[in-house]
Every structure is written in structure tokens, then in C-alpha cells.
Design a protein around this motif. Structure first.
Motif, PDB file in Angstrom:
ATOM      1  N   ALA A   1      62.823   2.817  20.235  1.00  0.00           N
ATOM      2  CA  ALA A   1      63.305   2.532  20.182  1.00  0.00           C
ATOM      3  C   ALA A   1      63.441   2.442  21.473  1.00  0.00           C
ATOM      4  O   ALA A   1      64.659   1.425  22.197  1.00  0.00           O
ATOM      5  CB  ALA A   1      64.616   3.924  19.936  1.00  0.00           C
TER       6      ALA A   1
ATOM      7  N   ARG B   1      62.841  -1.538  22.374  1.00  0.00           N
ATOM      8  CA  ARG B   1      63.981  -2.115  21.566  1.00  0.00           C
ATOM      9  C   ARG B   1      65.324  -2.138  22.210  1.00  0.00           C
ATOM     10  O   ARG B   1      66.410  -3.343  22.457  1.00  0.00           O
ATOM     11  CB  ARG B   1      65.232  -1.482  20.250  1.00  0.00           C
ATOM     12  CG  ARG B   1      64.122  -1.822  18.429  1.00  0.00           C
ATOM     13  CD  ARG B   1      64.972  -2.435  17.638  1.00  0.00           C
ATOM     14  NE  ARG B   1      65.191   0.055  17.143  1.00  0.00           N
ATOM     15  CZ  ARG B   1      64.075   0.347  16.532  1.00  0.00           C
ATOM     16  NH1 ARG B   1      63.411   0.447  16.449  1.00  0.00           N
ATOM     17  NH2 ARG B   1      65.135   1.778  16.983  1.00  0.00           N
ATOM     18  N   SER B   2      65.506  -1.343  23.134  1.00  0.00           N
ATOM     19  CA  SER B   2      66.891  -0.331  24.517  1.00  0.00           C
ATOM     20  C   SER B   2      66.457  -1.871  25.416  1.00  0.00           C
ATOM     21  O   SER B   2      67.397  -1.961  26.409  1.00  0.00           O
ATOM     22  CB  SER B   2      66.428   0.255  24.432  1.00  0.00           C
ATOM     23  OG  SER B   2      65.795   0.947  25.722  1.00  0.00           O
TER      24      SER B   2
ATOM     25  N   ASP C   1      68.116  -4.840  23.534  1.00  0.00           N
ATOM     26  CA  ASP C   1      69.565  -4.831  22.580  1.00  0.00           C
ATOM     27  C   ASP C   1      70.272  -3.150  24.054  1.00  0.00           C
ATOM     28  O   ASP C   1      70.027  -2.227  23.877  1.00  0.00           O
ATOM     29  CB  ASP C   1      69.560  -4.164  21.593  1.00  0.00           C
ATOM     30  CG  ASP C   1      69.700  -3.164  20.634  1.00  0.00           C
ATOM     31  OD1 ASP C   1      71.323  -3.738  20.996  1.00  0.00           O
ATOM     32  OD2 ASP C   1      70.359  -3.487  19.307  1.00  0.00           O
TER      33      ASP C   1
ATOM     34  N   SER D   1      72.711  -2.176  23.321  1.00  0.00           N
ATOM     35  CA  SER D   1      73.118  -1.066  22.409  1.00  0.00           C
ATOM     36  C   SER D   1      72.499   0.459  22.000  1.00  0.00           C
ATOM     37  O   SER D   1      73.034   1.326  21.605  1.00  0.00           O
ATOM     38  CB  SER D   1      74.008  -1.623  20.736  1.00  0.00           C
ATOM     39  OG  SER D   1      72.908  -1.790  20.451  1.00  0.00           O
ATOM     40  N   MET D   2      70.957  -0.369  22.297  1.00  0.00           N
ATOM     41  CA  MET D   2      70.292   1.024  22.393  1.00  0.00           C
ATOM     42  C   MET D   2      70.347   2.047  23.541  1.00  0.00           C
ATOM     43  O   MET D   2      69.606   2.643  22.702  1.00  0.00           O
ATOM     44  CB  MET D   2      68.940  -0.080  21.674  1.00  0.00           C
ATOM     45  CG  MET D   2      69.268  -0.136  19.950  1.00  0.00           C
ATOM     46  SD  MET D   2      69.284   0.958  19.224  1.00  0.00           S
ATOM     47  CE  MET D   2      67.544   2.116  19.489  1.00  0.00           C
ATOM     48  N   ARG D   3      70.681   1.093  23.893  1.00  0.00           N
ATOM     49  CA  ARG D   3      70.816   2.079  25.755  1.00  0.00           C
ATOM     50  C   ARG D   3      70.984   3.599  25.426  1.00  0.00           C
ATOM     51  O   ARG D   3      70.632   3.959  26.220  1.00  0.00           O
ATOM     52  CB  ARG D   3      70.910   1.389  26.677  1.00  0.00           C
ATOM     53  CG  ARG D   3      69.384  -0.035  27.240  1.00  0.00           C
ATOM     54  CD  ARG D   3      70.347  -0.753  28.168  1.00  0.00           C
ATOM     55  NE  ARG D   3      69.772  -2.169  28.095  1.00  0.00           N
ATOM     56  CZ  ARG D   3      69.990  -3.170  29.170  1.00  0.00           C
ATOM     57  NH1 ARG D   3      70.886  -3.117  29.152  1.00  0.00           N
ATOM     58  NH2 ARG D   3      69.307  -3.544  28.323  1.00  0.00           N
TER      59      ARG D   3
ATOM     60  N   ASP E   1      71.166   5.259  23.100  1.00  0.00           N
ATOM     61  CA  ASP E   1      70.324   5.666  21.603  1.00  0.00           C
ATOM     62  C   ASP E   1      69.138   7.124  22.609  1.00  0.00           C
ATOM     63  O   ASP E   1      68.573   6.844  23.212  1.00  0.00           O
ATOM     64  CB  ASP E   1      69.379   4.949  21.108  1.00  0.00           C
ATOM     65  CG  ASP E   1      68.726   5.561  19.814  1.00  0.00           C
ATOM     66  OD1 ASP E   1      69.502   6.152  18.757  1.00  0.00           O
ATOM     67  OD2 ASP E   1      67.753   5.860  19.456  1.00  0.00           O
TER      68      ASP E   1
ATOM     69  N   ALA F   1      65.351   6.137  22.775  1.00  0.00           N
ATOM     70  CA  ALA F   1      65.735   4.851  23.889  1.00  0.00           C
ATOM     71  C   ALA F   1      65.948   6.098  25.069  1.00  0.00           C
ATOM     72  O   ALA F   1      64.297   5.611  25.630  1.00  0.00           O
ATOM     73  CB  ALA F   1      66.566   4.296  23.171  1.00  0.00           C
TER      74      ALA F   1
END
Length: 290
Positions: free
Chosen positions: A69, A72-73, A76, A78-80, A82, A85
Motif C-alpha cells: 500500500a 502504491r501511494s 496513486d 487515492s491510496m494516501r 489508506d 499506506a
């Protein structure tokens, strides 16, 4: 260092690394009581790679999820938000204090901090701190007499501020006798986290710090400061024993108090002061030899 010494020290490392009683202190004390040379900070750091390998395997699902995660952050947005992440960033932030202080006080860690009188002091003081934190947590969880139960925090509520506080608590363990898990768990309990949350983050936070420390100290093994064979043997012993201890400890803290560890720390510290005060044990036992 003989193979027998490495076996015993590896066993001690595995047994004590994850319990709030200080593995570095127990390695130091085992050598002092047995009349062996102090294994040193380098040996301790390298054998801790074995116990951290146990953490990587035991928490592998959590670690793979957090690392994935976090990566990916980076690309991306939108992953921040999460949680996993964010945990990746919090582990990084929480690792900064011990990295900075470990380099700054390297000479003291390998020298004056290994004085048995200082170890006795930290065993007692941090034992009392753990006891106070544990009683506060127990009072919140049970509600106490004439008092409503207070909801304690989970890791989902962990932020940058608390992550840094956890990190500074972990950095205190650079002094033998403090205990990495003991300091971080105490800090977590005092900040209002559950026992399980404080212990879990303590183990995750230790991974980058301990692995980095162990790799950094590998150069001493290459320069002859640490015997390769016995040290690697001790590291494997620490890994096997450490894995079993993690599994037991994570079950233990869900229903039990930390008070047995508190009592043990205080009694050991007092016994150590008595032995040094009576002249039965030198505060620098084993330090003179390499």
C-alpha cells in the motif's frame, strides 16, 4: 567466543528480545555472571537480525500489505488515505529518532552505557514506568470502581505525533536495560492505546531500525571484532526461539497483565545493585577484553 557461549547468548536473545525486560541487558548480564567477555553492541545488533526475521515471518501478512500500500501511494493519490499506506509512513517517521540518536551516541552505546550500575537503574526505573502504564490501561479496560470503562485507541487512530512519540520511546532502548518493547509498549499505553495495538506497532517499528543496525554492525564482523561462525549460529538460534516467543507473547497480552515482567525487572535491578555494591560483581565485568 565459543560455540557454547554463542548458543546460550542466542537463546537469551531470542527469549528476551520481545519481552519487556531488555535483551541487551540480559546478554550483558549473562556474559558477566558466566565470566565471559561482554559480547558487545555489535554482536547484539547482528543477532537481533535473527529475531527481526522472526517478526517478518510472524507479521508477514501485515508487512506485505503495508509495504504494498505504501508503494502504491507514491504514485496513486487515492491510496494516501489508506490506513496501510499511512502505517508505512508512520513506521518510517517513527524510525527517525533511533536512527539519529543511534549514530550520535554510538560510542556511548558501545562503552559507558554498558555499565552494570546503569543497567540496574534502567531495569528498575523502566519497570516502574511499565507498571504504572499497565495499571492505567487495566483501569480503563475494567472501568475500575465507580468508573465508566474508557475506550482505548487502536492503530487506526495513530497519527504523526503519536508515531514520533513511539519512535522516541524506542530510541530510549539504545541504553541497555530499557527494553525496546518495554519502552514502546509503555509509551503506547500511556498515550491511551490498547495493549495489543502498542505491542503490534512496537514490533513493526523495530523492523527497519534493527535490520539497519545489524547491517551497519556487519562491518565489525568483517574486521574481526565479531567471530563470524558463532555469531551466525547465535543469530539462527535467536530466530527460532524468537518466533515462538512472539506467538506466545501476542496471546499473553490479550488477557494478562505486564506485572510479572515489572516485578522481575525491579527484583533483577535490585539484585544487580546488591551484587555490585557487595563487590561480588564488577560494574565493568568483561568489558576489558574484546
Amino acid at each position: 567466543m565459543s560455540w557454547f557461549e554463542s548458543f546460550v547468548l542466542g537463546l537469551v536473545q531470542g527469549l528476551t528480545e520481545f519481552l519487556p525486560i531488555s535483551s541487551s541487558a540480559h546478554l550483558r548480564l549473562t556474559a558477566a555472571f558466566a565470566g565471559w567477555h561482554d559480547p558487545g553492541a555489535a554482536f547484539t545488533a547482528i543477532t537481533q537480525i535473527g529475531t527481526e526475521a522472526a517478526v517478518l515471518i510472524y507479521f508477514r501478512k501485515d508487512i506485505v500489505r503495508i509495504v504494498g500500500a505504501w508503494f502504491r501511494s507514491l504514485t496513486d493519490r487515492s491510496m494516501r488515505s489508506d490506513h496501510d499506506a499511512q502505517m508505512g509512513w508512520l513506521v518510517i517517521v517513527g524510525s527517525i529518532p533511533i536512527g539519529v540518536l543511534g549514530v550520535t551516541f554510538k560510542d556511548q552505546i558501545e562503552g559507558p552505557f554498558r555499565d552494570l550500575r546503569l543497567i540496574a537503574t534502567t531495569l528498575i526505573v523502566m519497570g516502574i514506568v511499565l507498571g504504572v502504564a499497565d495499571r492505567l490501561a487495566a483501569r480503563d479496560e475494567t472501568g475500575g470502581k465507580h468508573r465508566a470503562i474508557k475506550e482505548r485507541k487502536s492503530l487506526k487512530e495513530l497519527g504523526i505525533k503519536d508515531g514520533l512519540i513511539f519512535g522516541f520511546c524506542q530510541a530510549m532502548a539504545l541504553v541497555p536495560g530499557v527494553s525496546r518493547s518495554g519502552a514502546t509498549i509503555s509509551g503506547g499505553l500511556l498515550m491511551g492505546y490498547t495493549r495489543e495495538a502498542a505491542a503490534r506497532y512496537s514490533f513493526l517499528l523495530a523492523v527497519p531500525a534493527v535490520l539497519a543496525s545489524g547491517v551497519f554492525e556487519l562491518k565489525d564482523a568483517g574486521e574481526g571484532h565479531v567471530a563470524w561462525g558463532p555469531t551466525i549460529f547465535a543469530t539462527f538460534i535467536a530466530f527460532g526461539v524468537g518466533y515462538v516467543v512472539i506467538a506466545w507473547f501476542m496471546r499473553f497480552i490479550t488477557t494478562k497483565s505486564f506485572m510479572p515482567f515489572v516485578i522481575y525487572r525491579v527484583l533483577l535491578g535490585l539484585a544487580l545493585f546488591a551484587l555490585v555494591g557487595a563487590g561480588a560483581l564488577s560494574p565493568h565485568a568483561g568489558e576489558s577484553a574484546g
